[in-house]
Design a protein around this motif. Structure first.
Motif, PDB file in Angstrom:
ATOM      1  N   SER A  92       8.191  13.730   6.167  1.00 47.01           N
ATOM      2  CA  SER A  92       8.401  12.617   5.227  1.00 47.01           C
ATOM      3  C   SER A  92       7.162  12.317   4.399  1.00 47.01           C
ATOM      4  O   SER A  92       7.154  11.354   3.623  1.00 47.01           O
ATOM      5  N   LEU A  93       6.104  13.128   4.540  1.00 46.35           N
ATOM      6  CA  LEU A  93       4.835  12.852   3.867  1.00 46.35           C
ATOM      7  C   LEU A  93       4.950  12.722   2.351  1.00 46.35           C
ATOM      8  O   LEU A  93       4.360  11.798   1.772  1.00 46.35           O
ATOM      9  N   PRO A  94       5.682  13.610   1.652  1.00 52.22           N
ATOM     10  CA  PRO A  94       5.803  13.418   0.197  1.00 52.22           C
ATOM     11  C   PRO A  94       6.406  12.058  -0.167  1.00 52.22           C
ATOM     12  O   PRO A  94       5.934  11.394  -1.100  1.00 52.22           O
TER      13      PRO A  94
ATOM     14  N   SER B 188       4.664   8.899  -2.174  1.00 51.92           N
ATOM     15  CA  SER B 188       5.322   8.250  -3.314  1.00 51.92           C
ATOM     16  C   SER B 188       5.482   6.756  -3.059  1.00 51.92           C
ATOM     17  O   SER B 188       5.288   5.928  -3.960  1.00 51.92           O
ATOM     18  N   GLY B 189       5.833   6.406  -1.816  1.00 47.27           N
ATOM     19  CA  GLY B 189       5.951   4.995  -1.461  1.00 47.27           C
ATOM     20  C   GLY B 189       4.620   4.288  -1.530  1.00 47.27           C
ATOM     21  O   GLY B 189       4.541   3.125  -1.952  1.00 47.27           O
ATOM     22  N   LEU B 190       3.568   4.986  -1.124  1.00 42.85           N
ATOM     23  CA  LEU B 190       2.229   4.409  -1.202  1.00 42.85           C
ATOM     24  C   LEU B 190       1.830   4.174  -2.658  1.00 42.85           C
ATOM     25  O   LEU B 190       1.188   3.167  -2.983  1.00 42.85           O
ATOM     26  N   THR B 191       2.236   5.081  -3.528  1.00 40.08           N
ATOM     27  CA  THR B 191       1.958   4.922  -4.961  1.00 40.08           C
ATOM     28  C   THR B 191       2.672   3.693  -5.506  1.00 40.08           C
ATOM     29  O   THR B 191       2.072   2.891  -6.244  1.00 40.08           O
ATOM     30  N   MET B 192       3.942   3.534  -5.153  1.00 40.59           N
ATOM     31  CA  MET B 192       4.699   2.361  -5.587  1.00 40.59           C
ATOM     32  C   MET B 192       4.075   1.080  -5.054  1.00 40.59           C
ATOM     33  O   MET B 192       3.997   0.070  -5.765  1.00 40.59           O
TER      34      MET B 192
ATOM     35  N   PHE C  32       6.967  -4.145   2.542  1.00 37.14           N
ATOM     36  CA  PHE C  32       7.393  -3.339   1.405  1.00 37.14           C
ATOM     37  C   PHE C  32       7.150  -1.862   1.685  1.00 37.14           C
ATOM     38  O   PHE C  32       8.042  -1.017   1.529  1.00 37.14           O
ATOM     39  N   PHE C  33       5.936  -1.546   2.134  1.00 39.41           N
ATOM     40  CA  PHE C  33       5.588  -0.160   2.421  1.00 39.41           C
ATOM     41  C   PHE C  33       6.340   0.354   3.644  1.00 39.41           C
ATOM     42  O   PHE C  33       6.749   1.521   3.692  1.00 39.41           O
ATOM     43  N   ALA C  34       6.522  -0.496   4.648  1.00 45.01           N
ATOM     44  CA  ALA C  34       7.235  -0.088   5.866  1.00 45.01           C
ATOM     45  C   ALA C  34       8.658   0.346   5.546  1.00 45.01           C
ATOM     46  O   ALA C  34       9.155   1.341   6.091  1.00 45.01           O
ATOM     47  N   ARG C  35       9.318  -0.371   4.672  1.00 43.01           N
ATOM     48  CA  ARG C  35      10.684  -0.010   4.279  1.00 43.01           C
ATOM     49  C   ARG C  35      10.698   1.320   3.529  1.00 43.01           C
ATOM     50  O   ARG C  35      11.631   2.116   3.678  1.00 43.01           O
TER      51      ARG C  35
ATOM     52  N   GLY D 132       1.883  -0.666   8.169  1.00 42.05           N
ATOM     53  CA  GLY D 132       3.177  -0.330   7.580  1.00 42.05           C
ATOM     54  C   GLY D 132       3.767   0.971   8.083  1.00 42.05           C
ATOM     55  O   GLY D 132       4.984   1.069   8.297  1.00 42.05           O
ATOM     56  N   ILE D 133       2.924   1.998   8.295  1.00 43.02           N
ATOM     57  CA  ILE D 133       3.448   3.284   8.773  1.00 43.02           C
ATOM     58  C   ILE D 133       4.021   3.162  10.185  1.00 43.02           C
ATOM     59  O   ILE D 133       5.166   3.580  10.426  1.00 43.02           O
ATOM     60  N   PRO D 134       3.283   2.588  11.150  1.00 40.61           N
ATOM     61  CA  PRO D 134       3.885   2.409  12.480  1.00 40.61           C
ATOM     62  C   PRO D 134       5.138   1.542  12.443  1.00 40.61           C
ATOM     63  O   PRO D 134       6.109   1.810  13.167  1.00 40.61           O
TER      64      PRO D 134
END
Length: 219
Positions: free
Chosen positions: A144-146, A150-154, A105-108, A33-35
């Protein structure tokens, strides 16, 4: 009829199965997702590589997967799950559709986090002659780490809910326990217990995610 104490071993097993499903799918979502999120961002912004078609195709695929209800996605991916895992039931099998749902979902969310980066920071790095890899690893990801956390938490919370739905097709976990013992046997005690466990897990994930995001935030 089983008492609440008799159900403890089954609850522990279901809890571990849920952790396994969420852990595996979340790990795959991070790896891919990150790449993918970075690719969506840089192809759209045209920082050092711009491809309208790549961005549109990736965005279209992402939107299509996200628009399919997870229960339907479970059924659609049964042949794929069979090919990858060798079976269509159990936590391992459920991890396949969970991963497929989590990646776009995570990529977005990663892409959205990068869109919040000040354009001046990126332009300064480009003006300084930084190479693409350095811009990605030294500017885009740290800045963009924070938002990514947060996205990873969601994503983790969403996967927890999806994993409960996986019990419908024999995926195991807390959802499977709630359906087999709580719903089919009309055991409200089991149903309420599983709901409480899920609530506690969501609160714990949210707390950890919020704490981590605050620690890495530069604001």
């Amino acid at each position: 009829m089983d008492t609440w104490l008799d159900m403890i071993p089954d609850m522990i097993k279901a809890f571990n199965q849920t952790l396994f499903m969420v852990g595996v799918s979340l790990s795959i979502a991070i790896i891919i997702g990150i790449p993918l999120g970075v690719l969506l961002f840089i192809s759209d912004r045209g920082l050092f590589w711009r491809s309208r078609w790549v961005g549109q195709i990736l965005g279209l695929i992402s939107n299509i997967v996200r628009s399919i209800p997870f229960v339907i996605l479970l059924v659609l991916l049964l042949p794929v799950t069979q090919e990858i895992v060798g079976k269509t039931i159990g936590p391992g099998a459920a991890s396949v559709p969970l991963s497929v749902a989590a990646i776009p979902f995570f990529a977005r969310l990663v892409e959205s986090s990068m869109r919040e980066i000040s354009s001046g920071v990126i332009e300064s790095a480009i003006a300084a002659g930084a190479k693409p890899w350095l811009i990605i690893t030294g500017v885009l990801l740290p800045e963009s780490l924070p938002g990514i956390i947060s996205g990873l938490t969601m994503t983790a919370i969403s996967l927890l809910g999806f994993s409960a739905m996986a019990g419908i097709v024999g995926g195991g976990g807390i959802g499977d326990l709630a359906i087999r013992f709580g719903y089919y046997r009309y055991d409200n005690q089991v149903m309420f217990t599983t709901v409480i466990i899920l609530i506690v897990m969501v609160q714990l994930i949210q707390f950890i995610g919020d704490t981590a995001a605050r620690k890495v935030s530069k604001r």
